[in-house]
Every structure is written in C-alpha cells, then in structure tokens.
Design an enzyme around this catalytic site. Structure first.
Site, PDB file in Angstrom:
ATOM      1  N   TYR A 148      49.921  46.771  58.804  1.00  0.00           N
ATOM      2  CA  TYR A 148      49.652  46.037  60.034  1.00  0.00           C
ATOM      3  C   TYR A 148      50.392  46.650  61.221  1.00  0.00           C
ATOM      4  CZ  TYR A 148      47.254  42.533  57.322  1.00  0.00           C
ATOM      5  OH  TYR A 148      46.356  41.903  56.507  1.00  0.00           O
ATOM      6  N   GLY A 207      38.091  42.520  55.555  1.00  0.00           N
ATOM      7  CA  GLY A 207      38.642  43.833  55.213  1.00  0.00           C
ATOM      8  C   GLY A 207      39.808  43.722  54.244  1.00  0.00           C
ATOM      9  N   ASP A 208      40.655  42.715  54.456  1.00  0.00           N
ATOM     10  CA  ASP A 208      41.776  42.485  53.539  1.00  0.00           C
ATOM     11  C   ASP A 208      41.256  42.121  52.154  1.00  0.00           C
ATOM     12  OD1 ASP A 208      43.774  42.872  55.511  1.00  0.00           O
ATOM     13  OD2 ASP A 208      43.518  40.822  56.208  1.00  0.00           O
ATOM     14  N   ARG A 209      40.224  41.274  52.116  1.00  0.00           N
ATOM     15  CA  ARG A 209      39.657  40.866  50.830  1.00  0.00           C
ATOM     16  C   ARG A 209      39.033  42.051  50.118  1.00  0.00           C
ATOM     17  NH1 ARG A 209      40.035  39.351  46.395  1.00  0.00           N
ATOM     18  NH2 ARG A 209      38.575  37.949  45.417  1.00  0.00           N
TER      19      ARG A 209
END
Length: 196
Positions: A53, A167-169
């Site tokens: 991040y 996107g994280d998933r």
C-alpha cells in the site's frame, strides 16, 4: 509503523458507497527490525502475499531479505502499489491492475489485449518475475508468462456494484490457491471467480 495505523472507513447505503474517510498516516519505521519470529513465519509459509500500500513495509530491507530467501522455496504473490518498491526478483506472480500497468509502461503501441500483453511482458522483464496477471476489472484478468501465449480469464458478468477490494480478493485467492498446490493458471482463474 511510525504514526497511527492507516484505516479506511467506507459509509454505504443500499449497497452503494457514499463516502470514504481515511485516517492515520503511519509508515514503516526505517530503524525498527522485524518482530521476533517473523523470519520463521516467512520460511514456514506455504505461500506469501505482499499487498503493498506504499507505506514502506515492502521496502523495509529486512522484510525484502526474508521475502527474497523465501521466494526460492514457495510461491510469492506481489500486489504492487505505484508508491511502493518493485517486487522481489523471482516472485511467482505480480498482479498490477490495468491502470497501474498503464502508468508503469505508458509507451506500449498495441491496443486491446495485445496492449495489456505487451505491458505485462515489459513488467515481467523489469521485475524479473515468473508471471504477471493484469487485472482488468469486470473483464477478468490476463495472465502472461514469458513468451508463452497469454491466457485471458474472463469474469462472470455481475450487476454494477462497489468494486472496492476486488483486487485484494483476487491476489489473496491466487496466493491461497498456490499455497494449496494449484497450477498458476488455475489459481488465476480461481482468483477471478472469487473477486467477481
């Protein structure tokens, strides 16, 4: 971290995002070492996901050393951030989204999937990683490995909704599938399905 832990609070009504309130501006301490036992965790993991991040953790020298050692032993999936460092060489998969890929490789001359393929190949060479999967929002993802033909993985059409976290998933589902022994192409397909 130096500073407060960053948080993002999303206010929603009837399934729609109304407002996001961000708090905290913590960044990784450049002088602190990694917590005791982290090296053992990195070495025992079945896979590692770096979700960068841009807060300095992925650039921390000790973290990078542990990731580099581990990348030779088990899958490393790297979800990059434009404010963060490049992935560790040897990563099994790097997962930029279409916008990130376009900003990192702005001069590609093709269009459509050929454009995304050219960008993914350029990023794979730059980062010295095994594969790049460019996420394409509602269109799915494009998996590119070396000079092999690209694999387009379409997403199931769903009604419009808040795509936050997709996107994280995707990246976490790919890492989980690789940890379970899945082939990279199957892991990317599983990631697209779960992110949808």
């Amino acid at each position: 971290l130096d500073g407060r832990t960053p948080t993002k609070v999303r206010l929603r009504a009837d399934g729609r995002l109304l407002l996001r309130v961000d708090r905290g501006s913590g960044r990784a301490s450049e002088t602190a070492g990694v917590p005791p036992g982290c090296d053992d965790l990195f070495l025992r993991a079945d896979a590692v996901l770096v979700s960068d991040y841009g807060r300095g953790i992925a650039a921390h020298p000790e973290v990078r050393r542990l990731l580099a050692e581990g990348a030779r032993r088990r899958p490393l999936v790297w979800d990059p951030h434009l404010r963060g460092p490049g992935p560790i060489a040897g990563a099994a998969l790097v997962t930029p989204n279409r916008s990130e890929a376009a900003q990192l490789v702005p001069d590609a001359e093709e269009d459509g999937l050929a454009l995304e393929t050219a960008r993914a190949r350029a990023l794979a060479r730059r980062w010295d990683c095994h594969a790049v999967a460019v996420t394409l929002g509602g269109e799915g993802a494009l998996l590119v490995r070396g000079d092999e033909p690209p694999i387009a993985v379409p997403a199931e059409a769903i009604p419009a909704s808040d795509p936050c976290g997709a996107g994280d998933r995707f990246a976490s589902a790919v890492a989980g599938s690789l940890a379970g022994g899945a082939l990279l192409s199957d892991a990317v397909a599983a990631g697209v399905g779960l992110a949808s």
